[in-house]
Design an enzyme around this catalytic site. Structure first.
Site, PDB file in Angstrom:
ATOM      1  N   TYR A   6      19.363 -16.301 -12.618  1.00  0.00           N
ATOM      2  CA  TYR A   6      18.393 -16.685 -11.596  1.00  0.00           C
ATOM      3  C   TYR A   6      19.094 -17.407 -10.453  1.00  0.00           C
ATOM      4  O   TYR A   6      19.894 -18.317 -10.679  1.00  0.00           O
ATOM      5  CB  TYR A   6      17.328 -17.601 -12.199  1.00  0.00           C
ATOM      6  CG  TYR A   6      16.387 -18.209 -11.191  1.00  0.00           C
ATOM      7  CD1 TYR A   6      15.564 -17.397 -10.413  1.00  0.00           C
ATOM      8  CD2 TYR A   6      16.316 -19.587 -11.013  1.00  0.00           C
ATOM      9  CE1 TYR A   6      14.700 -17.951  -9.484  1.00  0.00           C
ATOM     10  CE2 TYR A   6      15.444 -20.146 -10.091  1.00  0.00           C
ATOM     11  CZ  TYR A   6      14.641 -19.325  -9.323  1.00  0.00           C
ATOM     12  OH  TYR A   6      13.789 -19.884  -8.393  1.00  0.00           O
ATOM     13  N   ASP A  33      16.051 -29.275  -1.360  1.00  0.00           N
ATOM     14  CA  ASP A  33      15.296 -28.045  -1.136  1.00  0.00           C
ATOM     15  C   ASP A  33      13.994 -28.382  -0.428  1.00  0.00           C
ATOM     16  O   ASP A  33      12.949 -28.587  -1.056  1.00  0.00           O
ATOM     17  CB  ASP A  33      15.028 -27.359  -2.481  1.00  0.00           C
ATOM     18  CG  ASP A  33      14.274 -26.057  -2.326  1.00  0.00           C
ATOM     19  OD1 ASP A  33      14.184 -25.543  -1.186  1.00  0.00           O
ATOM     20  OD2 ASP A  33      13.765 -25.539  -3.337  1.00  0.00           O
ATOM     21  N   ASP A  57      14.950 -16.229  -5.602  1.00  0.00           N
ATOM     22  CA  ASP A  57      13.922 -17.002  -4.904  1.00  0.00           C
ATOM     23  C   ASP A  57      13.764 -16.432  -3.494  1.00  0.00           C
ATOM     24  O   ASP A  57      14.721 -16.363  -2.735  1.00  0.00           O
ATOM     25  CB  ASP A  57      14.391 -18.461  -4.847  1.00  0.00           C
ATOM     26  CG  ASP A  57      13.339 -19.412  -4.333  1.00  0.00           C
ATOM     27  OD1 ASP A  57      12.349 -18.962  -3.741  1.00  0.00           O
ATOM     28  OD2 ASP A  57      13.533 -20.640  -4.521  1.00  0.00           O
ATOM     29  N   ASP A  95      11.163 -17.742  -1.613  1.00  0.00           N
ATOM     30  CA  ASP A  95      10.377 -18.805  -0.987  1.00  0.00           C
ATOM     31  C   ASP A  95       8.969 -18.302  -0.632  1.00  0.00           C
ATOM     32  O   ASP A  95       8.297 -17.721  -1.449  1.00  0.00           O
ATOM     33  CB  ASP A  95      11.122 -19.364   0.213  1.00  0.00           C
ATOM     34  CG  ASP A  95      12.391 -20.092  -0.194  1.00  0.00           C
ATOM     35  OD1 ASP A  95      12.342 -20.875  -1.153  1.00  0.00           O
ATOM     36  OD2 ASP A  95      13.453 -19.865   0.424  1.00  0.00           O
ATOM     37  N   HIS A 101      10.618 -13.905  -6.358  1.00  0.00           N
ATOM     38  CA  HIS A 101       9.328 -14.583  -6.433  1.00  0.00           C
ATOM     39  C   HIS A 101       8.925 -15.078  -5.061  1.00  0.00           C
ATOM     40  O   HIS A 101       9.745 -15.511  -4.251  1.00  0.00           O
ATOM     41  CB  HIS A 101       9.323 -15.700  -7.471  1.00  0.00           C
ATOM     42  CG  HIS A 101      10.245 -16.847  -7.229  1.00  0.00           C
ATOM     43  ND1 HIS A 101       9.960 -17.879  -6.370  1.00  0.00           N
ATOM     44  CD2 HIS A 101      11.457 -17.141  -7.770  1.00  0.00           C
ATOM     45  CE1 HIS A 101      10.945 -18.763  -6.384  1.00  0.00           C
ATOM     46  NE2 HIS A 101      11.876 -18.336  -7.221  1.00  0.00           N
ATOM     47  N   GLU A 148       5.929 -17.554  -3.130  1.00  0.00           N
ATOM     48  CA  GLU A 148       5.077 -18.701  -3.449  1.00  0.00           C
ATOM     49  C   GLU A 148       4.060 -18.948  -2.357  1.00  0.00           C
ATOM     50  O   GLU A 148       4.220 -18.472  -1.218  1.00  0.00           O
ATOM     51  CB  GLU A 148       5.931 -19.943  -3.679  1.00  0.00           C
ATOM     52  CG  GLU A 148       6.661 -20.412  -2.441  1.00  0.00           C
ATOM     53  CD  GLU A 148       7.802 -21.368  -2.752  1.00  0.00           C
ATOM     54  OE1 GLU A 148       7.799 -22.462  -2.163  1.00  0.00           O
ATOM     55  OE2 GLU A 148       8.686 -21.019  -3.552  1.00  0.00           O
ATOM     56  N   CYS A 193      10.828 -28.044  -2.833  1.00  0.00           N
ATOM     57  CA  CYS A 193      10.953 -27.835  -4.272  1.00  0.00           C
ATOM     58  C   CYS A 193       9.623 -28.111  -4.959  1.00  0.00           C
ATOM     59  O   CYS A 193       8.938 -29.102  -4.664  1.00  0.00           O
ATOM     60  CB  CYS A 193      12.040 -28.748  -4.831  1.00  0.00           C
ATOM     61  SG  CYS A 193      12.097 -28.800  -6.643  1.00  0.00           S
ATOM     62  N   ARG A 250       4.175 -16.928  -7.481  1.00  0.00           N
ATOM     63  CA  ARG A 250       4.181 -18.339  -7.873  1.00  0.00           C
ATOM     64  C   ARG A 250       3.107 -19.091  -7.098  1.00  0.00           C
ATOM     65  O   ARG A 250       2.973 -18.921  -5.879  1.00  0.00           O
ATOM     66  CB  ARG A 250       5.561 -18.940  -7.579  1.00  0.00           C
ATOM     67  CG  ARG A 250       5.595 -20.468  -7.631  1.00  0.00           C
ATOM     68  CD  ARG A 250       6.983 -20.985  -7.387  1.00  0.00           C
ATOM     69  NE  ARG A 250       6.976 -22.261  -6.698  1.00  0.00           N
ATOM     70  CZ  ARG A 250       8.070 -22.949  -6.375  1.00  0.00           C
ATOM     71  NH1 ARG A 250       9.260 -22.467  -6.696  1.00  0.00           N
ATOM     72  NH2 ARG A 250       7.983 -24.096  -5.736  1.00  0.00           N
ATOM     73  N   GLU A 299       3.480 -23.348 -11.087  1.00  0.00           N
ATOM     74  CA  GLU A 299       4.587 -24.289 -10.977  1.00  0.00           C
ATOM     75  C   GLU A 299       4.175 -25.712 -11.358  1.00  0.00           C
ATOM     76  O   GLU A 299       3.070 -26.182 -11.051  1.00  0.00           O
ATOM     77  CB  GLU A 299       5.128 -24.274  -9.537  1.00  0.00           C
ATOM     78  CG  GLU A 299       6.203 -25.299  -9.223  1.00  0.00           C
ATOM     79  CD  GLU A 299       7.515 -25.064  -9.960  1.00  0.00           C
ATOM     80  OE1 GLU A 299       7.489 -24.701 -11.151  1.00  0.00           O
ATOM     81  OE2 GLU A 299       8.577 -25.283  -9.345  1.00  0.00           O
ATOM     82  N   ASN A 354       8.980 -22.308 -15.649  1.00  0.00           N
ATOM     83  CA  ASN A 354      10.106 -22.900 -14.923  1.00  0.00           C
ATOM     84  C   ASN A 354      10.516 -24.186 -15.646  1.00  0.00           C
ATOM     85  O   ASN A 354       9.922 -25.237 -15.448  1.00  0.00           O
ATOM     86  CB  ASN A 354       9.704 -23.196 -13.477  1.00  0.00           C
ATOM     87  CG  ASN A 354      10.892 -23.643 -12.640  1.00  0.00           C
ATOM     88  OD1 ASN A 354      12.036 -23.285 -12.907  1.00  0.00           O
ATOM     89  ND2 ASN A 354      10.631 -24.429 -11.613  1.00  0.00           N
TER      90      ASN A 354
END
Length: 295
Positions: free
Chosen positions: A48, A63, A90, A92, A117, A119, A127, A162, A192, A215
């Protein structure tokens, strides 16, 4: 044939097979090509690349949405070119509206990653285990996911949805968002930063039948449950996103403190890989074989 030239097969199809038959699939995080190679050499089946570790590695910063699409994809491409494992990356927020998501999906596909993913945070994101998050309306995220589904050219390319709504709207709202995202075409659902085991159990129970991601952020908000509990709750994919940068920071701090105190690293060379061991780790033997082949 040297691994440098070998064809590892179709990593996207391999990822789907693993998700179907090897649950839970464990995917340690990597922040660069070297850490990804170490994940592969440790025997894991997937790797990942997360935004936290990538931002820390490239910028030395937290992040909070500082990296753009091109920087993330460049890092993902280097990792893909280094390992034969399926790479989960990721993406984002998709870096904009649904039109931006179309480009994001196609660029990640061309980079060779097996899954991304997306989000539902407001951009610039942060983050998921930090405070101060905001989320976009659910209809806006559904539109992004529909665009992502339409944009992919490889049906094996895995789309992970996500939601960060739990911290903002509560667990019930987050679960309802996840259901909407599944209806929009997401292959895997990710809620998340649950704070308690009760929230984890509720997510697992109410989304039973869906492919779920956990996660397992090292030191984060989510309880550090063991593999048996993970298996019982039927999570299909588990990420360990920041272990590589945490381990690197810890080891390097110790090494630098020793050099600062003693003037040289001579007193701790036995705690480091030998030069020959490390050149083996980064594939010098493969390069030597290629050199002979094409000499």
């Amino acid at each position: 044939m040297p691994a440098f030239l070998s064809n590892p097969g179709n990593p996207r199809r391999r990822l789907r097979e693993l998700l179907d038959h090897n649950r839970p699939l464990l995917a340690p995080g990597s922040h660069d090509a070297l850490s990804a190679r170490l994940v592969e050499q440790a025997g894991f089946d997937a790797v990942y690349m997360g935004g936290f570790a990538t931002t820390a590695s490239l910028l030395g910063r937290p992040d909070i949405g500082l990296l753009g699409e091109s920087e993330m994809i460049d890092n993902a491409r280097r990792i893909v070119q280094t390992v034969g494992l399926p790479v989960i990356a990721d993406a984002d927020t998709g870096y904009g509206n649904p039109l931006n998501v179309i480009r994001t999906v196609r660029d990640y596909e061309q980079a060779g990653v097996a899954a991304i993913h997306l989000e539902d945070q407001v951009s610039p994101k942060r983050c998921g285990h930090m405070s101060g998050k905001s989320v976009i309306p659910v209809e806006d995220m559904v539109a992004k996911l529909r665009a992502a589904v339409d944009a992919r050219t490889d049906p094996d390319f895995v789309l992970i949805a996500r939601t960060d709504a739990l911290a903002v709207e509560g667990v019930d709202a987050a679960i309802e968002r996840a259901r909407r995202y599944a209806q929009a075409g997401a292959d895997i659902l990710w809620i998340e930063a649950p704070d308690t085991e009760q929230e984890l159990e509720k997510i697992a129970d109410e989304l039973d039948g869906h492919t779920l991601l956990l996660n397992w952020l090292e030191g984060g908000r989510t309880p550090a449950i063991d593999i048996d509990r993970i298996r019982k709750m039927k999570f299909a994919l588990v990420l360990f996103p920041i272990g590589s940068v945490l381990a690197m920071a810890s080891a390097l701090r110790e090494h630098l403190a020793h050099v600062k105190a003693h003037g040289t690293p001579a007193g701790r060379l036995d705690q480091l890989p030998s030069f020959d061991d490390f050149t083996d780790t980064v594939g010098l033997c493969e390069i030597g074989a290629l050199d002979q082949r094409y000499r």
